[in-house]
Design a protein around this motif. Sequence first.
Motif, mmCIF file in Angstrom:
data_model
loop_
_atom_site.group_PDB
_atom_site.id
_atom_site.type_symbol
_atom_site.label_atom_id
_atom_site.label_comp_id
_atom_site.label_asym_id
_atom_site.label_seq_id
_atom_site.Cartn_x
_atom_site.Cartn_y
_atom_site.Cartn_z
ATOM 1 N N SER A 155 -5.579 60.944 -8.371
ATOM 2 C CA SER A 155 -4.721 60.153 -7.472
ATOM 3 C C SER A 155 -3.312 59.975 -8.035
ATOM 4 N N SER A 156 -2.834 60.977 -8.757
ATOM 5 C CA SER A 156 -1.444 61.024 -9.232
ATOM 6 C C SER A 156 -1.029 59.766 -9.994
ATOM 7 N N GLY A 157 -1.895 59.289 -10.876
ATOM 8 C CA GLY A 157 -1.568 58.115 -11.686
ATOM 9 C C GLY A 157 -1.826 56.794 -11.000
ATOM 10 N N ASN A 158 -2.266 56.825 -9.752
ATOM 11 C CA ASN A 158 -2.512 55.600 -8.982
ATOM 12 C C ASN A 158 -3.816 54.906 -9.398
ATOM 13 N N GLU A 159 -4.713 55.655 -10.081
ATOM 14 C CA GLU A 159 -6.026 55.134 -10.507
ATOM 15 C C GLU A 159 -6.803 54.568 -9.322
ATOM 16 N N TYR A 160 -6.821 55.348 -8.256
ATOM 17 C CA TYR A 160 -7.443 54.874 -7.023
ATOM 18 C C TYR A 160 -8.930 54.566 -7.208
ATOM 19 N N SER A 161 -9.636 55.405 -7.947
ATOM 20 C CA SER A 161 -11.078 55.193 -8.130
ATOM 21 C C SER A 161 -11.357 53.815 -8.717
ATOM 22 N N THR A 162 -10.635 53.481 -9.787
ATOM 23 C CA THR A 162 -10.814 52.174 -10.424
ATOM 24 C C THR A 162 -10.422 51.055 -9.469
ATOM 25 N N ARG A 163 -9.297 51.212 -8.798
ATOM 26 C CA ARG A 163 -8.779 50.128 -7.962
ATOM 27 C C ARG A 163 -9.621 49.915 -6.716
ATOM 28 N N ALA A 164 -10.184 50.994 -6.157
ATOM 29 C CA ALA A 164 -11.073 50.848 -5.004
ATOM 30 C C ALA A 164 -12.391 50.192 -5.411
ATOM 31 N N ALA A 165 -12.920 50.593 -6.571
ATOM 32 C CA ALA A 165 -14.147 49.959 -7.070
ATOM 33 C C ALA A 165 -13.896 48.492 -7.397
ATOM 34 N N ASN A 166 -12.700 48.195 -7.926
ATOM 35 C CA ASN A 166 -12.325 46.812 -8.203
ATOM 36 C C ASN A 166 -12.261 46.009 -6.907
ATOM 37 N N LEU A 167 -11.665 46.578 -5.869
ATOM 38 C CA LEU A 167 -11.612 45.905 -4.567
ATOM 39 C C LEU A 167 -13.018 45.563 -4.082
ATOM 40 N N ALA A 168 -13.928 46.523 -4.172
ATOM 41 C CA ALA A 168 -15.302 46.281 -3.734
ATOM 42 C C ALA A 168 -15.912 45.108 -4.501
ATOM 43 N N ALA A 169 -15.699 45.081 -5.816
ATOM 44 C CA ALA A 169 -16.246 43.985 -6.627
ATOM 45 C C ALA A 169 -15.624 42.650 -6.237
ATOM 46 N N CYS A 170 -14.303 42.643 -6.013
ATOM 47 C CA CYS A 170 -13.605 41.410 -5.629
ATOM 48 C C CYS A 170 -14.152 40.859 -4.319
ATOM 49 N N ALA A 171 -14.373 41.735 -3.352
ATOM 50 C CA ALA A 171 -14.824 41.303 -2.031
ATOM 51 C C ALA A 171 -16.296 40.880 -2.035
ATOM 52 N N ILE A 172 -17.131 41.674 -2.675
ATOM 53 C CA ILE A 172 -18.568 41.407 -2.666
ATOM 54 C C ILE A 172 -18.913 40.182 -3.493
ATOM 55 N N ASP A 173 -18.080 39.859 -4.482
ATOM 56 C CA ASP A 173 -18.283 38.668 -5.297
ATOM 57 C C ASP A 173 -18.462 37.423 -4.417
ATOM 58 N N SER A 174 -17.637 37.293 -3.385
ATOM 59 C CA SER A 174 -17.706 36.087 -2.540
ATOM 60 C C SER A 174 -18.289 36.352 -1.155
ATOM 61 N N GLN A 175 -18.358 37.624 -0.752
ATOM 62 C CA GLN A 175 -18.803 37.953 0.609
ATOM 63 C C GLN A 175 -19.764 39.136 0.591
ATOM 64 N N PRO A 176 -20.956 38.922 0.030
ATOM 65 C CA PRO A 176 -21.903 40.029 -0.115
ATOM 66 C C PRO A 176 -22.326 40.648 1.216
ATOM 67 N N GLU A 177 -22.252 39.856 2.283
ATOM 68 C CA GLU A 177 -22.666 40.368 3.588
ATOM 69 C C GLU A 177 -21.696 41.430 4.126
ATOM 70 N N LYS A 178 -20.529 41.567 3.502
ATOM 71 C CA LYS A 178 -19.533 42.541 3.959
ATOM 72 C C LYS A 178 -19.631 43.859 3.190
ATOM 73 N N ALA A 179 -20.556 43.971 2.277
ATOM 74 C CA ALA A 179 -20.587 45.104 1.345
ATOM 75 C C ALA A 179 -20.596 46.455 2.052
ATOM 76 N N MET A 180 -21.551 46.680 2.922
ATOM 77 C CA MET A 180 -21.683 48.013 3.504
ATOM 78 C C MET A 180 -20.576 48.315 4.503
ATOM 79 N N ASP A 181 -20.107 47.308 5.226
ATOM 80 C CA ASP A 181 -18.959 47.526 6.114
ATOM 81 C C ASP A 181 -17.734 47.927 5.308
ATOM 82 N N LEU A 182 -17.558 47.321 4.141
ATOM 83 C CA LEU A 182 -16.422 47.657 3.284
ATOM 84 C C LEU A 182 -16.569 49.073 2.732
#
Length: 286
Positions: A155-182
């Motif tokens: 991702s040209s230095g954007n580290e998208y893989s890490t940042r997308a996985a981080n987003l998933a963790a941030c969201a699922i931490d408080s809203q587990p019911e949104k996991a699969m939609d996310l």
Amino acid sequence: MAKNSSGDDKRNKARANARQIAANQAKKEKTAKTVLYVGIGVVIVAVLAVVGVLVFQQSKPAANPENYIADGITVGKDEALVQPLKMPEGESSDLPAPSEAGAKKDAATVTVYLDFQCPGCQAFEQTNSSMLKKLADEGSIVVNYKPVSFLDRMSSGNEYSTRAANLAACAIDSQPEKAMDLFDALYAQQPEEGGDGRSDEELLEVAEKAAVDTSKKLSSDSEQTVKSCVSEKGFEKFVEKSSQDALDDGVEATPWVLINGKHTDKTSDAQALAAEILKATGEFKG
């Protein structure tokens, strides 16, 4: 004699002046050295403080997002998050046990290592998600999803893989019911490999379109919201650790699929994968 005395006085006065000048110069040099040494000392203390902070930050254990167990989330009936069939020793969770959520006694665990930058992972979901959901709704399986960041370099230095996985963790931490939609939303807007990835703002838009409340506080850290967790990469170290754990466990690429801990390569044919899964549960003898 008076004349000679006057000459001596002049010489003595000149010597006294020279000594005073020398003393003043020495004093200035001493002051300059003191200022220099103090300045150097301040710089050294500042550098040591920065190094100490960095060492402390590096030595801190990776913060675990709520609802993640053993580096991933486990999905059961109706795409609800549940505990793994076998809870790791020393870990606990408020999530329901699979049996409480409708899993059968001989249910299998399907583990999917995924990278949100990985086209093959997107293809795997498109091919198999309906089948996996059906088997989970029937109680035959639970699906253990483990996001990793193997493809940051794509991702040209954007580290998208890490940042997308981080987003998933941030969201699922408080809203587990949104996991699969996310997860579905992240795959739907997956950036091309070799492109520029996505900005934080774009990732948050993806989450909001999946009905994630980005202003909601985290369950694991009430001082953080989903939005601040994304901008500050709150679970970056967790993602790094999870990815290293996956490599240590023999994961060679993504998607990497296990059925009750055994690797299968039948990932591009939903029927063949379903047959392998049902053999593991004892529901299919063929």
